[in-house]
Design a protein around this motif. Structure first.
Motif, PDB file in Angstrom:
ATOM      1  N   ILE A 208      73.322  33.589 -48.601  1.00 30.40           N
ATOM      2  CA  ILE A 208      73.631  34.252 -47.345  1.00 30.40           C
ATOM      3  C   ILE A 208      72.892  33.538 -46.224  1.00 30.40           C
ATOM      4  O   ILE A 208      71.675  33.368 -46.276  1.00 30.40           O
ATOM      5  CB  ILE A 208      73.241  35.743 -47.386  1.00 30.40           C
ATOM      6  CG1 ILE A 208      73.941  36.447 -48.559  1.00 30.40           C
ATOM      7  CG2 ILE A 208      73.594  36.427 -46.068  1.00 30.40           C
ATOM      8  CD1 ILE A 208      73.449  37.849 -48.820  1.00 30.40           C
ATOM      9  N   PHE A 209      73.642  33.123 -45.184  1.00 30.04           N
ATOM     10  CA  PHE A 209      73.059  32.397 -44.058  1.00 30.04           C
ATOM     11  C   PHE A 209      73.280  33.214 -42.786  1.00 30.04           C
ATOM     12  O   PHE A 209      74.419  33.469 -42.395  1.00 30.04           O
ATOM     13  CB  PHE A 209      73.713  31.021 -43.912  1.00 30.04           C
ATOM     14  CG  PHE A 209      73.574  30.160 -45.131  1.00 30.04           C
ATOM     15  CD1 PHE A 209      72.449  29.384 -45.336  1.00 30.04           C
ATOM     16  CD2 PHE A 209      74.574  30.149 -46.099  1.00 30.04           C
ATOM     17  CE1 PHE A 209      72.324  28.600 -46.482  1.00 30.04           C
ATOM     18  CE2 PHE A 209      74.457  29.367 -47.248  1.00 30.04           C
ATOM     19  CZ  PHE A 209      73.326  28.593 -47.428  1.00 30.04           C
ATOM     20  N   ASN A 210      72.191  33.646 -42.166  1.00 34.28           N
ATOM     21  CA  ASN A 210      72.274  34.350 -40.892  1.00 34.28           C
ATOM     22  C   ASN A 210      72.428  33.317 -39.780  1.00 34.28           C
ATOM     23  O   ASN A 210      71.554  32.475 -39.573  1.00 34.28           O
ATOM     24  CB  ASN A 210      71.025  35.193 -40.660  1.00 34.28           C
ATOM     25  CG  ASN A 210      70.888  36.293 -41.688  1.00 34.28           C
ATOM     26  OD1 ASN A 210      71.861  36.971 -41.989  1.00 34.28           O
ATOM     27  ND2 ASN A 210      69.707  36.471 -42.242  1.00 34.28           N
ATOM     28  N   VAL A 211      73.549  33.373 -39.056  1.00 33.14           N
ATOM     29  CA  VAL A 211      73.881  32.325 -38.092  1.00 33.14           C
ATOM     30  C   VAL A 211      74.020  32.856 -36.673  1.00 33.14           C
ATOM     31  O   VAL A 211      74.419  32.109 -35.776  1.00 33.14           O
ATOM     32  CB  VAL A 211      75.196  31.618 -38.499  1.00 33.14           C
ATOM     33  CG1 VAL A 211      75.047  30.928 -39.825  1.00 33.14           C
ATOM     34  CG2 VAL A 211      76.359  32.614 -38.542  1.00 33.14           C
ATOM     35  N   ASP A 212      73.686  34.134 -36.437  1.00 37.69           N
ATOM     36  CA  ASP A 212      73.901  34.689 -35.102  1.00 37.69           C
ATOM     37  C   ASP A 212      73.004  34.053 -34.054  1.00 37.69           C
ATOM     38  O   ASP A 212      73.260  34.167 -32.861  1.00 37.69           O
ATOM     39  CB  ASP A 212      73.709  36.214 -35.118  1.00 37.69           C
ATOM     40  CG  ASP A 212      72.325  36.624 -35.586  1.00 37.69           C
ATOM     41  OD1 ASP A 212      71.824  35.988 -36.533  1.00 37.69           O
ATOM     42  OD2 ASP A 212      71.755  37.567 -35.014  1.00 37.69           O
ATOM     43  N   LYS A 213      71.937  33.349 -34.490  1.00 41.37           N
ATOM     44  CA  LYS A 213      71.052  32.684 -33.531  1.00 41.37           C
ATOM     45  C   LYS A 213      71.165  31.160 -33.613  1.00 41.37           C
ATOM     46  O   LYS A 213      70.288  30.446 -33.125  1.00 41.37           O
ATOM     47  CB  LYS A 213      69.607  33.124 -33.770  1.00 41.37           C
ATOM     48  CG  LYS A 213      69.369  34.609 -33.484  1.00 41.37           C
ATOM     49  CD  LYS A 213      67.926  34.984 -33.729  1.00 41.37           C
ATOM     50  CE  LYS A 213      67.669  36.433 -33.338  1.00 41.37           C
ATOM     51  NZ  LYS A 213      68.455  37.392 -34.084  1.00 41.37           N
ATOM     52  N   THR A 214      72.223  30.659 -34.230  1.00 40.56           N
ATOM     53  CA  THR A 214      72.405  29.216 -34.330  1.00 40.56           C
ATOM     54  C   THR A 214      72.721  28.630 -32.963  1.00 40.56           C
ATOM     55  O   THR A 214      73.695  29.022 -32.316  1.00 40.56           O
ATOM     56  CB  THR A 214      73.539  28.889 -35.314  1.00 40.56           C
ATOM     57  OG1 THR A 214      73.204  29.421 -36.596  1.00 40.56           O
ATOM     58  CG2 THR A 214      73.723  27.392 -35.436  1.00 40.56           C
ATOM     59  N   LEU A 215      71.927  27.673 -32.518  1.00 39.63           N
ATOM     60  CA  LEU A 215      72.052  27.141 -31.165  1.00 39.63           C
ATOM     61  C   LEU A 215      73.306  26.306 -30.988  1.00 39.63           C
ATOM     62  O   LEU A 215      74.055  26.473 -30.034  1.00 39.63           O
ATOM     63  CB  LEU A 215      70.823  26.290 -30.818  1.00 39.63           C
ATOM     64  CG  LEU A 215      69.629  27.022 -30.191  1.00 39.63           C
ATOM     65  CD1 LEU A 215      69.074  28.080 -31.138  1.00 39.63           C
ATOM     66  CD2 LEU A 215      68.547  26.023 -29.813  1.00 39.63           C
ATOM     67  N   ALA A 216      73.537  25.363 -31.915  1.00 41.75           N
ATOM     68  CA  ALA A 216      74.599  24.381 -31.730  1.00 41.75           C
ATOM     69  C   ALA A 216      75.983  25.015 -31.689  1.00 41.75           C
ATOM     70  O   ALA A 216      76.922  24.423 -31.160  1.00 41.75           O
ATOM     71  CB  ALA A 216      74.538  23.340 -32.843  1.00 41.75           C
ATOM     72  N   ALA A 217      76.136  26.212 -32.257  1.00 39.58           N
ATOM     73  CA  ALA A 217      77.451  26.834 -32.333  1.00 39.58           C
ATOM     74  C   ALA A 217      77.752  27.731 -31.139  1.00 39.58           C
ATOM     75  O   ALA A 217      78.832  28.281 -31.039  1.00 39.58           O
ATOM     76  CB  ALA A 217      77.567  27.650 -33.624  1.00 39.58           C
ATOM     77  N   SER A 218      76.805  27.894 -30.225  1.00 38.52           N
ATOM     78  CA  SER A 218      76.996  28.794 -29.095  1.00 38.52           C
ATOM     79  C   SER A 218      78.182  28.362 -28.259  1.00 38.52           C
ATOM     80  O   SER A 218      78.279  27.215 -27.812  1.00 38.52           O
ATOM     81  CB  SER A 218      75.724  28.818 -28.234  1.00 38.52           C
ATOM     82  OG  SER A 218      75.862  29.716 -27.170  1.00 38.52           O
ATOM     83  N   GLY A 219      79.116  29.288 -28.024  1.00 38.80           N
ATOM     84  CA  GLY A 219      80.290  28.991 -27.232  1.00 38.80           C
ATOM     85  C   GLY A 219      81.371  28.247 -27.966  1.00 38.80           C
ATOM     86  O   GLY A 219      82.379  27.877 -27.368  1.00 38.80           O
ATOM     87  N   GLY A 220      81.203  28.019 -29.267  1.00 39.91           N
ATOM     88  CA  GLY A 220      82.182  27.260 -30.037  1.00 39.91           C
ATOM     89  C   GLY A 220      83.005  28.148 -30.945  1.00 39.91           C
ATOM     90  O   GLY A 220      83.229  29.328 -30.675  1.00 39.91           O
TER      91      GLY A 220
END
Length: 922
Positions: A208-220
């Motif tokens: 399980i990978f929590n990705v809600d704070k992933t920077l590179a994916a913001s707005g994508g």
């Protein structure tokens, strides 16, 4: 540069040998979190729920005036007519007394806590050991007492105690006290467990990978999210593979018709990677893993949300937001996004066609430039209705719409190497436009029995999709002297289709004892698909477009799969197990309508097949676990692989299905070893082996085109002997300091295809390596700045199984056979992001707003370079798409999680001593 990237990845991974001692625990978290007690008060004799019963939650607090400890009511309520009560906003750490009283009934008190005595003992032991170590620490060089050490990390202690099962850890803070009989001693029920904010968690059957704070994916989109997930490889066209195979995409645990490009990244909470699915999951997919995308939804009381806006270096803006509101029995959530895109790609293709032997007879060189513009809009919303403490109905839906325009220029050079020698050039201009629309909905019901973990769910999921694609083609050939060879050929295509996907599923779970649980379920899915492809050619004699009957057709098919499963999960000492069996059957019904003949239809049915699975886990010690699992899965031929009708769209490369295909069956084995060196360093080692019989693969042969009577290449499918994949995967997360951490994923694997039943010595095998690394550095006293770099490297590998392989576009056409010999050359890339927290909340603690600047493929190194060959051609293709796109993104979070704001008025009057509890326990 490539060797440098490989060396850097390997160096950081093997830096474990330099870790000689723990880096020091981070400050404890979770101490200020709140939980939720609920249950039902019933009459001991009749078992009926009791209305208006007083329920008070009491905590013992220290009174600074009297210097003594006294009981204080911190929460309370009167039960509902059915006896339900619900106490929210209760501090997670603490021991409480539940006081129950009603007229005519004996007053009852019972001690309650979110933590079991065993968990409380582990926490107390950790604090005692920390205090003892602090006391025993020697003074520094000046003789002063050592600085106070950071307290133990409570959530880390709980996580390890739960065996890294985050679902259990989260359930700790949501405790069902069961049916409490007020004339007898209350029945205490030890509940399961709950939360954590770790970026990667190893559960029984998934990562399980929590990705809600992933920077590179913001707005994508979800495609950018997948670049951040260990084990997942994403090429420049957004095609996703896991261990060299295309995965199955789920949303919230159910299959979807949406693509990753249609899912906004800001709406995603976490991604679950299931490399070896158990019998609980759909058996189709063969060797494919499952990527389950968990969407954001907040059930906390109060309101909260966020607004987002951004723009990229091609001046394409995006807007988005989400909002969540809960009051009383309703929880409502909605999110939306509007994104505009401009994509530019360049492709070079060099193809040599063979006549006899291995001598080339002709060569085609293509230089393709493509620009695509458009937008897509996404909205998702739903409502949870809490009928009572144990029954919930959820209605949710989503809508996606995208519009795009595409322009492509394909410049070609054609050489013939035999008499008569010909040198021709030409171009093919394409101007297309289209749209897609996806409408989905789900209705779910969940019932919790009084016994913790005993539950029943039923849900219906519906997805309907429509797409339309229209294009104009202009084709012109030139002789060697650059004079036109005939008139410009004009073509029109009118294509599109619809599909609907309905899934009905029920699941039942019952813990028979505290160590044995049984799960069972039924599932039925029906998919209906229709498509049309109408081709027109311009007739200069009539100055009109006329239909090309042989290259136009319409298809319809219905696909049905029915399944039942059961699994048994248990524990015996340090050994845990999960064994299951799934039964599935399926059938296709398809029709093809052509403008040149009568309608044709066919049907293919597959009988019931059994799919067992087994998962074993063994806790070696407090820091390490060992897992062993096995599953059997199936990959059924799809409709277009089965249809026995020739597609004449491309006259040089005809397509025809094979109704004699049989399903491929895969046996998968996997061994996982996890080792937590300390709170800052952990390692996951996975070895896997997958063997597939009757592999469905592409196959080419030469025959006569029945329309033109010329020789043509026919592309079809056939069952090859087998394929084998095995490898070793290493995943680590290292917090070298409190502000710098590294997540590393290395995968060493071999992929082989045995097609000797098609042609002697037709085998394709390649040993490969895939590496991915994420480095995160926080800067500033309050970590206002965050810098994140993501790099990946893929060595030479065989063309991924079940992917489309290379591209052979252009007027002269062509087709990549998945079963032919082919490989993808090494490629790598680096993405970089910087985030600045800029808006503090009202009390000055923490931030509610940030701005992110990111760039993908900062060194312009991601190039898709594939070489393929067969008996009829060899081809080299290179492709680059959208390097160095700069994105600026702003995100503002708002709202309060405060039950006192939305306190429901107690119409029956407030009771003495309950007023503080009725105000939310603040």
């Amino acid at each position: 540069m490539r060797s440098y990237i490989f060396t850097l990845i390997a160096f950081l991974f093997f830096s474990y040998v330099l870790v000689a001692q723990p880096m020091g625990g981070r400050p404890g978290v979770g101490m200020g979190q709140t939980g939720h007690f609920y249950g039902k008060i019933v009459d001991a004799a009749s078992g009926k729920g009791l209305d208006a019963t007083s329920v008070q939650l009491i905590s013992t607090k220290f009174d600074p005036i009297t210097k003594t400890r006294k009981d204080t009511v911190i929460n309370g309520m009167l039960t509902q007519p059915n006896g339900d009560f619900s106490l929210e906003g209760v501090p997670f750490m603490g021991d409480y007394k539940l006081k129950i009283s009603a007229i005519g009934y004996k007053e009852v008190e019972q001690k309650i806590s979110f933590l079991t005595p065993e968990l409380q003992k582990k926490i107390m032991e950790a604090f005692a050991a920390s205090a003892a170590a602090q006391k025993a620490a020697p003074p520094d060089s000046t003789g002063a007492a050592p600085k106070p050490a950071a307290p133990p990390n409570v959530m880390e202690i709980l996580r390890k105690a739960m065996g890294n099962d985050m679902s259990k850890l989260m359930s700790l803070a949501d405790k069902d006290l069961g049916n409490i009989k007020i004339t007898l001693d209350p029945k205490m029920l030890d509940n399961v467990t709950v939360t954590g904010t770790r970026s990667m968690t190893l559960a029984v059957d998934r990562k399980i990978f929590n990705v809600d704070k992933t920077l590179a994916a913001s707005g994508g989109t979800a495609t950018e999210i997948m670049r951040q997930i260990p084990s997942v490889n994403v090429d420049i066209d957004g095609n996703v593979t896991v261990r060299n195979t295309s995965p199955t995409i789920f949303i919230d645990g159910r299959p979807t018709t949406m693509t990753l490009e249609q899912i906004p990244s800001d709406a995603i909470q976490s991604v679950e990677l299931i490399t070896n699915p158990s019998a609980k999951f759909d058996a189709s997919g063969g060797t494919a893993a499952i990527l389950n995308i968990v969407m954001k939804k907040n059930r906390k009381s109060g309101y909260n949300g966020s607004l987002r806006a951004g723009i990229d270096s091609r001046l394409r803006p995006n807007l988005g937001g989400d909002f969540n509101f809960r009051q009383g029995k309703f929880n409502t959530f909605v999110s939306g996004m509007l994104a505009t895109r401009k994509s530019i790609s360049n492709t070079d293709i060099n193809t040599n066609y063979f006549a006899k032997g291995n001598q080339p007879s002709a060569s085609i060189i293509q230089d393709i430039e493509n620009t695509s513009k458009g937008y897509f809009a996404f909205i998702r919303g739903g409502t949870d209705y809490f009928i009572d403490n144990r029954n919930t109905i959820t209605l949710a839906g989503n809508f996606t719409r995208g519009v795009f325009k595409n322009e492509e220029l394909n410049q070609m050079e054609y050489d013939s190497f035999y008499n008569p020698i010909k040198v021709e050039t030409g171009y093919r201009k394409t101007m297309g436009e289209g749209f897609f629309r996806n409408l989905g909905g789900s209705l779910s019901f969940k019932h919790l029995f009084a016994k913790p973990g005993h539950e029943f769910t039923a849900d219906v999921n519906v997805n309907a999709m429509k797409n339309q694609n229209d294009a104009n083609f202009l084709n012109q050939l030139y002789n060697a002297d650059n004079s036109p060879k005939g008139k410009e050929v004009k073509q029109l295509t009118n294509g599109g289709g619809t599909s609907s996907f309905v899934v009905v599923q029920t699941d039942y779970s019952n813990p028979l004892t505290d160590k044995i649980k049984i799960d069972a379920g039924l599932r039925g899915q029906v998919r209906e698909f229709s498509s049309k492809n109408m081709n027109y050619v311009y007739d200069y004699t009539t100055s009109k477009f006329v239909i090309n009957s042989f290259a136009s057709s319409q298809y319809k098919f219905t696909d049905q799969v029915y399944a039942a499963y059961t699994t048994v999960t248990g524990k015996a000492g340090k050994l845990g197990y999960n064994v299951g069996l799934r039964l599935e059957s399926s059938n296709y019904n398809g029709t093809r309508k052509s403008l040149t003949n009568v309608d044709s239809s066919f049907e293919v049915s597959y009988p019931i097949s059994a799919f067992p699975s087994a998962f074993l886990s063994y806790k070696l010690n407090d820091k390490s676990d060992l897992q062993l699992n096995y599953s059997r899965r199936i990959n059924r031929p799809n409709f277009f692989q089965l249809i026995p009708f020739v597609d004449y769209t491309d006259p040089l490369n005809l397509r025809v299905g094979n109704p004699g295909l049989v399903p491929e069956f895969t046996n998968s084995f996997e061994v996982n070893y996890s080792y937590q060196i300390n709170n800052n360093h952990n390692l996951l080692v996975s070895s896997y082996y997958k063997h597939t019989n009757d592999l469905i693969t592409g196959y080419q042969y030469k025959d006569v085109n029945q329309i033109s009577k010329d020789s043509a290449i026919y592309n079809t499918y056939i069952n090859a002997n087998s394929s084998t994949r095995y490898g070793l995967e290493l995943t680590s997360r290292d917090a070298f300091t409190k502000k710098f951490d590294v997540t590393t994923n290395l995968n060493f694997y071999n992929a082989s295809i045995n097609s000797e039943n098609i042609k002697s010595d037709l085998n394709n095998s390649q040993f490969s390596f895939f590496g991915k690394m994420t480095l995160t550095q926080k800067i500033g006293k309050t970590n206002q700045w965050t810098i994140q770099a993501n790099g990946d490297y893929q060595s030479k590998t065989v063309v991924p199984v079940n992917s489309g392989g290379g591209r052979m576009g252009g007027f002269f056409g062509g087709s990549q056979s998945a079963g032919s010999n082919g490989y993808v050359n090494p490629n790598y890339g680096v993405d970089l992001s910087v985030r600045r927290e800029i808006i503090k909340n009202k009390n000055g603690q923490g931030y509610q707003g940030n701005i992110t600047l990111s760039m993908n493929d900062i060194f312009r190194t991601r190039i898709y370079d594939v070489v393929t060959s067969s008996d009829f051609f060899e081809q080299a293709l290179t492709r680059r798409r959208d390097p160095q796109i700069l994105r600026l993104q702003f995100n503002w979070r708002f709202g309060k999680i405060d039950t006192s704001i939305f306190k429901r008025k107690n119409l029956k009057g407030e009771m003495e001593g309950v007023s503080e509890g009725m105000s939310g326990g603040q």
